[in-house]
Design a protein around this motif. Structure first.
Motif, PDB file in Angstrom:
ATOM      1  N   ASN A  34       0.821  -1.211   0.000  1.00  0.00           N
ATOM      2  CA  ASN A  34       0.000   0.000   0.000  1.00  0.00           C
ATOM      3  C   ASN A  34       0.856   1.263   0.000  1.00  0.00           C
ATOM      4  O   ASN A  34       1.797   1.385   0.785  1.00  0.00           O
ATOM      5  N   TYR A  35       0.495   2.199  -0.877  1.00  0.00           N
ATOM      6  CA  TYR A  35       1.191   3.481  -0.974  1.00  0.00           C
ATOM      7  C   TYR A  35       0.314   4.610  -0.431  1.00  0.00           C
ATOM      8  O   TYR A  35      -0.921   4.492  -0.366  1.00  0.00           O
ATOM      9  N   ASP A  37      -0.579   7.338  -1.686  1.00  0.00           N
ATOM     10  CA  ASP A  37      -1.522   7.956  -2.621  1.00  0.00           C
ATOM     11  C   ASP A  37      -2.819   7.163  -2.752  1.00  0.00           C
ATOM     12  O   ASP A  37      -3.689   7.511  -3.547  1.00  0.00           O
ATOM     13  N   GLY A  38      -2.943   6.106  -1.956  1.00  0.00           N
ATOM     14  CA  GLY A  38      -4.158   5.295  -1.982  1.00  0.00           C
ATOM     15  C   GLY A  38      -4.072   4.077  -2.875  1.00  0.00           C
ATOM     16  O   GLY A  38      -4.964   3.217  -2.836  1.00  0.00           O
ATOM     17  N   SER A  39      -3.024   3.970  -3.669  1.00  0.00           N
ATOM     18  CA  SER A  39      -2.883   2.795  -4.534  1.00  0.00           C
ATOM     19  C   SER A  39      -2.488   1.581  -3.699  1.00  0.00           C
ATOM     20  O   SER A  39      -1.734   1.694  -2.734  1.00  0.00           O
ATOM     21  N   SER A  40      -3.030   0.433  -4.074  1.00  0.00           N
ATOM     22  CA  SER A  40      -2.792  -0.800  -3.332  1.00  0.00           C
ATOM     23  C   SER A  40      -2.649  -1.941  -4.323  1.00  0.00           C
ATOM     24  O   SER A  40      -3.391  -2.020  -5.312  1.00  0.00           O
ATOM     25  N   TYR A  41      -1.679  -2.820  -4.064  1.00  0.00           N
ATOM     26  CA  TYR A  41      -1.371  -3.892  -5.004  1.00  0.00           C
ATOM     27  C   TYR A  41      -1.267  -5.226  -4.277  1.00  0.00           C
ATOM     28  O   TYR A  41      -0.934  -5.279  -3.096  1.00  0.00           O
ATOM     29  N   GLU A  42      -1.542  -6.288  -5.011  1.00  0.00           N
ATOM     30  CA  GLU A  42      -1.351  -7.627  -4.481  1.00  0.00           C
ATOM     31  C   GLU A  42       0.084  -8.062  -4.781  1.00  0.00           C
ATOM     32  O   GLU A  42       0.513  -8.059  -5.943  1.00  0.00           O
ATOM     33  N   SER A  43       0.803  -8.424  -3.737  1.00  0.00           N
ATOM     34  CA  SER A  43       2.219  -8.773  -3.865  1.00  0.00           C
ATOM     35  C   SER A  43       2.410  -9.929  -4.847  1.00  0.00           C
ATOM     36  O   SER A  43       1.840 -11.010  -4.687  1.00  0.00           O
ATOM     37  N   GLN A  58      11.039   7.219  -4.074  1.00  0.00           N
ATOM     38  CA  GLN A  58       9.897   8.091  -3.794  1.00  0.00           C
ATOM     39  C   GLN A  58       9.222   7.734  -2.471  1.00  0.00           C
ATOM     40  O   GLN A  58       8.822   8.606  -1.694  1.00  0.00           O
ATOM     41  N   GLU A  59       9.108   6.420  -2.213  1.00  0.00           N
ATOM     42  CA  GLU A  59       8.384   6.004  -1.016  1.00  0.00           C
ATOM     43  C   GLU A  59       8.650   4.531  -0.715  1.00  0.00           C
ATOM     44  O   GLU A  59       8.689   3.700  -1.621  1.00  0.00           O
ATOM     45  N   VAL A  60       8.813   4.225   0.571  1.00  0.00           N
ATOM     46  CA  VAL A  60       8.803   2.839   1.022  1.00  0.00           C
ATOM     47  C   VAL A  60       7.379   2.537   1.469  1.00  0.00           C
ATOM     48  O   VAL A  60       6.882   3.142   2.423  1.00  0.00           O
ATOM     49  N   PRO A  61       6.687   1.638   0.790  1.00  0.00           N
ATOM     50  CA  PRO A  61       5.264   1.421   1.078  1.00  0.00           C
ATOM     51  C   PRO A  61       5.048   0.650   2.378  1.00  0.00           C
ATOM     52  O   PRO A  61       5.995   0.209   3.039  1.00  0.00           O
ATOM     53  N   LYS A  62       3.785   0.479   2.721  1.00  0.00           N
ATOM     54  CA  LYS A  62       3.387  -0.351   3.851  1.00  0.00           C
ATOM     55  C   LYS A  62       2.833  -1.670   3.303  1.00  0.00           C
ATOM     56  O   LYS A  62       2.468  -1.767   2.135  1.00  0.00           O
ATOM     57  N   THR A  63       2.777  -2.666   4.159  1.00  0.00           N
ATOM     58  CA  THR A  63       2.164  -3.926   3.760  1.00  0.00           C
ATOM     59  C   THR A  63       0.981  -4.233   4.665  1.00  0.00           C
ATOM     60  O   THR A  63       0.897  -3.739   5.792  1.00  0.00           O
ATOM     61  N   SER A  64       0.084  -5.043   4.170  1.00  0.00           N
ATOM     62  CA  SER A  64      -1.060  -5.477   4.969  1.00  0.00           C
ATOM     63  C   SER A  64      -1.416  -6.903   4.583  1.00  0.00           C
ATOM     64  O   SER A  64      -1.043  -7.388   3.508  1.00  0.00           O
ATOM     65  N   LEU A  65      -2.118  -7.567   5.455  1.00  0.00           N
ATOM     66  CA  LEU A  65      -2.476  -8.948   5.220  1.00  0.00           C
ATOM     67  C   LEU A  65      -3.619  -9.062   4.212  1.00  0.00           C
ATOM     68  O   LEU A  65      -4.329  -8.077   3.957  1.00  0.00           O
ATOM     69  N   PRO A  66      -3.828 -10.228   3.644  1.00  0.00           N
ATOM     70  CA  PRO A  66      -4.973 -10.408   2.742  1.00  0.00           C
ATOM     71  C   PRO A  66      -6.282 -10.244   3.503  1.00  0.00           C
ATOM     72  O   PRO A  66      -6.364 -10.559   4.700  1.00  0.00           O
TER      73      PRO A  66
END
Length: 286
Positions: A34-35, A37-43, A58-66
């Motif tokens: 997750n970034y 800017d609101g964008s979110s991707y599946e690893s 530019q940014e080190v994103p965050k991660t979240s669980l499924p």
């Protein structure tokens, strides 16, 4: 041959070799990246490790669980594909809430029993547990025995990894500010592992990158001596891919009872917390 029709699932916190997963129909539930800017991707699905690295400046994103819905959908898909049950091999519950979420979802599945295995580990070590789950299913180990047998496998599987740059471990809270500052000034590289509860701990400290890599190899060799046979694994980020041959060569030289050395890439979700320069090794006692 999977005559029992038991599906094997895992998450992208567990680095099972892609070729093995494809050949044995291992279903992978991705963690999310997750970034701001609101964008979110599946690893590993709609974002790659190289793409994550390209955006680090530019940014080190965050991660979240499924999400529970995503996990339930994967179970439902396996059932629709003709599987009668499933075993889900999860990233350590000490590092992610994924395992607990999978257990919660599993209890809601109707006419589709699910066994959940907590690897208490991460990355390529967890991937070795996934591979053993496939072997046991294909050898006919009944579902009722898989939780216990794979739990023993997980306890006999160890991971060690080190990184060139401690910044990402510091940002993720994996090392303290003191260790980060001392390491940066004195060129000390911690070699990390997972303890019995599945949390990150420092196994050893080494001065310099090459010594840290050698320390990993020595730790693996010491554990291997305790088992009649072992399976080994090496995992490198793309920036360190030139080290695969070197690490495997030394492992084969030092560990005479290894029946196999597996190679696996590192998923984008794990790269977020370690940075672009990581080398990990794992040993599974047999």
């Amino acid at each position: 041959m999977n005559d029992q029709r038991i599906a094997v699932l895992t998450d992208t916190g567990s680095d099972c070799p892609a070729e093995f997963a494809a050949a044995h129909d291992v279903r992978v539930v991705p963690l999310r990246i997750n970034y701001s800017d609101g964008s979110s991707y599946e690893s590993g699905v709609d974002i790659t490790t190289d793409e994550v690295v390209e955006r680090f400046e530019q940014e080190v994103p965050k991660t979240s669980l499924p999400s529970p819905e995503r996990i339930a959908d994967e179970f439902a898909r396996a059932k629709a594909d003709g599987y009668k049950a499933a075993v889900f091999v999860s990233i350590s519950s000490g590092l992610s809430a994924t395992c607990d979420t999978v257990r919660m979802v599993a209890r809601t599945m109707e006419d589709f029993p699910v066994v959940v295995v907590d690897t208490l580990s991460i990355g390529v070590a967890a991937g070795l547990v996934v591979m053993e789950a496939v072997r046991q299913v294909e050898e006919g180990v009944p579902l009722s025995d898989l939780e216990q047998t794979l739990g023993m496998v997980a306890r006999n599987t160890n991971v060690f990894f080190t990184v060139r740059d401690l910044e990402y471990l510091r940002r993720g809270g994996r090392i303290t500010e003191t260790i980060y500052r001392l390491g940066s000034v004195l060129n000390i590289k911690p070699v990390l592992t997972c303890d019995e509860e599945g949390h990150y701990v420092i196994a050893k400290k080494a001065r310099g990158w090459d010594r840290a890599l050698d320390t990993e190899l020595k730790l693996i060799a010491a554990i291997a001596e305790k088992h009649p046979k072992v399976r080994l694994a090496v995992s490198c980020t793309s920036a360190c891919a030139d080290l695969y041959d070197r690490m495997e060569s030394v492992l084969r030289e030092r560990v005479g009872n290894a029946i196999e050395v597996v190679r696996s890439d590192i998923s984008p979700a794990l790269l977020v917390h370690t940075g672009p320069n990581l080398v990990g090794v794992a040993v599974q006692g047999l």
